[in-house]
Design a protein around this motif. Structure first.
Motif, PDB file in Angstrom:
ATOM      1  N   GLN A   1       5.087  50.185   4.066  1.00 12.48           N
ATOM      2  CA  GLN A   1       5.390  51.553   4.058  1.00 12.48           C
ATOM      3  C   GLN A   1       6.521  52.269   4.162  1.00 12.48           C
ATOM      4  N   ARG A   2       7.649  51.437   3.997  1.00  8.11           N
ATOM      5  CA  ARG A   2       9.054  51.955   4.136  1.00  8.11           C
ATOM      6  C   ARG A   2       9.058  53.118   3.168  1.00  8.11           C
ATOM      7  N   GLY A   3       9.567  54.322   3.991  1.00  9.76           N
ATOM      8  CA  GLY A   3       9.662  55.488   2.927  1.00  9.76           C
ATOM      9  C   GLY A   3       8.213  56.186   2.494  1.00  9.76           C
ATOM     10  N   MET A   4       7.203  55.721   2.961  1.00  7.71           N
ATOM     11  CA  MET A   4       5.930  56.286   2.966  1.00  7.71           C
ATOM     12  C   MET A   4       5.009  56.205   4.120  1.00  7.71           C
ATOM     13  N   GLY A   5       5.741  56.586   5.192  1.00  9.02           N
ATOM     14  CA  GLY A   5       5.120  56.857   6.402  1.00  9.02           C
ATOM     15  C   GLY A   5       5.816  56.026   7.829  1.00  9.02           C
ATOM     16  N   LEU A   6       6.558  54.958   7.211  1.00 10.68           N
ATOM     17  CA  LEU A   6       7.297  54.282   8.434  1.00 10.68           C
ATOM     18  C   LEU A   6       9.010  54.529   8.252  1.00 10.68           C
ATOM     19  N   ASP A   7       9.470  55.345   9.020  1.00  7.32           N
ATOM     20  CA  ASP A   7      10.898  55.383   8.845  1.00  7.32           C
ATOM     21  C   ASP A   7      11.803  54.500   9.322  1.00  7.32           C
ATOM     22  N   TRP A   8      13.045  54.683   9.386  1.00 14.36           N
ATOM     23  CA  TRP A   8      13.931  53.585   9.928  1.00 14.36           C
ATOM     24  C   TRP A   8      13.783  53.213  11.305  1.00 14.36           C
ATOM     25  N   ALA A   9      13.679  54.176  12.098  1.00 19.15           N
ATOM     26  CA  ALA A   9      13.362  53.754  13.591  1.00 19.15           C
ATOM     27  C   ALA A   9      12.241  52.867  13.604  1.00 19.15           C
ATOM     28  N   GLY A  10      11.204  53.112  13.117  1.00 20.31           N
ATOM     29  CA  GLY A  10       9.884  52.400  13.060  1.00 20.31           C
ATOM     30  C   GLY A  10      10.171  50.941  12.480  1.00 20.31           C
ATOM     31  N   ALA A  11      10.717  50.908  11.228  1.00 19.19           N
ATOM     32  CA  ALA A  11      11.410  49.714  10.441  1.00 19.19           C
ATOM     33  C   ALA A  11      12.187  48.950  11.500  1.00 19.19           C
ATOM     34  N   ALA A  12      13.210  49.404  12.426  1.00 18.25           N
ATOM     35  CA  ALA A  12      14.120  48.747  12.936  1.00 18.25           C
ATOM     36  C   ALA A  12      13.509  47.877  14.073  1.00 18.25           C
ATOM     37  N   GLU A  13      12.408  48.627  14.641  1.00 19.51           N
ATOM     38  CA  GLU A  13      11.517  48.036  15.860  1.00 19.51           C
ATOM     39  C   GLU A  13      10.535  47.076  15.177  1.00 19.51           C
ATOM     40  N   LEU A  14      10.319  47.273  14.262  1.00 19.62           N
ATOM     41  CA  LEU A  14       9.317  46.185  13.331  1.00 19.62           C
ATOM     42  C   LEU A  14      10.100  44.979  13.080  1.00 19.62           C
ATOM     43  N   ILE A  15      11.258  45.152  12.441  1.00 21.18           N
ATOM     44  CA  ILE A  15      12.414  43.997  12.424  1.00 21.18           C
ATOM     45  C   ILE A  15      12.473  43.202  13.652  1.00 21.18           C
ATOM     46  N   ARG A  16      12.893  43.701  14.703  1.00 21.99           N
ATOM     47  CA  ARG A  16      13.142  43.305  15.962  1.00 21.99           C
ATOM     48  C   ARG A  16      11.996  42.610  16.461  1.00 21.99           C
ATOM     49  N   ARG A  17      10.787  43.127  16.457  1.00 19.51           N
ATOM     50  CA  ARG A  17       9.616  42.516  16.938  1.00 19.51           C
ATOM     51  C   ARG A  17       9.296  41.313  16.309  1.00 19.51           C
ATOM     52  N   SER A  18       9.241  41.443  14.713  1.00 19.00           N
ATOM     53  CA  SER A  18       8.742  40.364  13.911  1.00 19.00           C
ATOM     54  C   SER A  18       9.572  39.137  13.896  1.00 19.00           C
ATOM     55  N   ALA A  19      10.993  39.456  13.858  1.00 18.95           N
ATOM     56  CA  ALA A  19      12.004  38.312  13.905  1.00 18.95           C
ATOM     57  C   ALA A  19      11.726  37.612  15.176  1.00 18.95           C
ATOM     58  N   ALA A  20      11.564  38.264  16.502  1.00 22.47           N
ATOM     59  CA  ALA A  20      11.593  37.554  17.664  1.00 22.47           C
ATOM     60  C   ALA A  20      10.229  36.549  17.449  1.00 22.47           C
ATOM     61  N   GLU A  21       9.018  37.209  17.062  1.00 25.46           N
ATOM     62  CA  GLU A  21       7.764  36.577  16.953  1.00 25.46           C
ATOM     63  C   GLU A  21       8.089  35.526  15.895  1.00 25.46           C
TER      64      GLU A  21
END
Length: 384
Positions: free
Chosen positions: A84-104
């Motif tokens: 949902q990039r651009g459809m509910g998930l903004d860049w701040a949320g996407a950045a946190e998602l990237i950090r967490r998922s990459a670490a996982e």
């Protein structure tokens, strides 16, 4: 035992749910194809959030779903439009998602690639501002240790005057990328703001510019993801790629034939439909790994009807069906989406999605899926 489902004519039909799920085991990575599933995010249903407020994400459930995909050998395409990039998930949320998922991913040895866009720009932007936004996101993805996917940019589509602007921006980004990236061409059926991408609404002209970008930087392009829902165009592009540059199909209408390929080549995969199809899709690719293209098609061809249903126009709302099926399958405890997008499809649409997915055996616990479907029906006033 049957369940009473609404149809598209205002009536009802009786459906007998499947009793046993499709049996798919966890497995090792594939040998014949590189396969990514674009993954959805799980909303926090208890957050006091409105459709236009920053997304409230249930991080535990979101990461658990990624572990599910990795356990079957699939790679995760993170922070893409399925999330949902651009459809509910903004860049701040996407950045946190990237950090967490990459670490996982690092902790479990999972394959991951993450979307790089310009969605921190909220208004009209210059080309220089578009480049800077891309650079900010590219730096974050590279710092996370994930592969970068350069996504199509609404801001670039609005700012570019012609093909030369795309050549300049993408050339700049590819020259500074630390590792080869995946280029993503997302068609306007997925995002109307991307109409005329690559400098033209004529797809032949746009294709020429796209290929020109790749030809100028073949060492910086691992592959391309084509999401135009035109199988022949993808095949034509695939055959014109420089040696060593892969094609990752993003065609959720024609993926079995494109992955199977022909005498001149094949596509790898980066697909939103592999979110709900994960275990079944993984099993099909393992069959293909043995050289059994016929067995691969026998497993995957029956899934196309469900995919075409979920991705029917307006195609951009396919995410609603994806999350709906994740709820029925028990991957999350609720059917709530960031941005309130659970309201984007109709009850008959959900009913047909349930029927098709159940018929494929996609629900690990068919009784749970049936119970949850009945609960949803009751909320709409349907009695059994």
């Amino acid at each position: 035992m049957t369940i009473r489902l609404p149809d598209f004519q205002g009536g009802f039909r009786a459906y007998a749910p499947r009793e046993e799920p499709f049996a798919a085991a966890s497995g090792t990575p594939f040998t014949s194809r590189t396969v990514f599933s674009a993954a959805h995010v799980v909303a926090d249903p208890f957050a006091d959030a409105t459709p236009d407020s920053p997304a409230a994400v249930d991080w535990d459930a979101t990461l658990a779903f990624r572990r599910h995909l990795w356990s079957h050998g699939l790679g995760v395409a993170e922070a893409m439009d399925t999330a949902q990039r651009g459809m509910g998930l903004d860049w701040a949320g996407a950045a946190e998602l990237i950090r967490r998922s990459a670490a996982e991913a690092k902790s479990v040895g999972g394959l991951i690639a993450c979307g790089v866009g310009t969605d921190q720009l909220t208004g009209p932007a210059t080309l220089a501002e578009v480049r800077a936004a891309y650079e900010e996101q590219l730096a974050l993805v590279e710092e996370s240790g994930a592969q970068a996917i350069l996504m199509a940019s609404r801001a670039l589509a609005a700012a570019a005057k012609g093909p030369e602007d795309y050549l300049e921006v993408y050339g700049h980004l590819l020259r500074q990328a630390a590792e080869p990236v995946i280029l993503h061409w997302l068609g306007p059926m997925f995002d109307p703001a991307l109409e005329g991408y690559w400098g033209s609404s004529d797809l032949d002209a746009a294709t020429g510019t796209f290929l020109q970008v790749i030809a100028a930087h073949p060492d910086k392009v691992d592959g391309i993801k084509v999401s135009l829902l035109e199988a022949q165009r993808e095949i034509d592009i695939r055959r014109r790629l420089p040696q060593g540059v892969r094609c990752y199909t993003g065609d959720d209408f024609n993926y079995p034939e494109l992955i199977a390929g022909d005498e001149q080549g094949f596509s790898h995969a980066l697909l939103g439909i592999f979110d709900p199809l994960g275990p079944l899709a993984a099993e099909a690719v393992r069959v293909l790994d043995t050289g059994d293209a016929k067995g691969f098609r026998e497993l995957l061809d029956p899934t196309v009807e469900l995919s075409r249903h979920l991705f029917q126009t307006p195609t951009r709302f396919y995410k609603t069906g994806v999350v709906f099926l994740a709820w029925l399958a028990g991957h999350q405890a609720h059917f709530t989406m960031v941005g309130g997008l659970q309201s984007a499809r109709s009850l008959p649409h959900f009913a047909r999605a349930y029927e098709l997915a159940d018929g494929l055996g996609l629900f690990p616990d068919p009784k749970l899926a049936e119970e949850r479907m009945k609960n949803l029906l009751s909320l709409y006033g349907v009695t059994q």
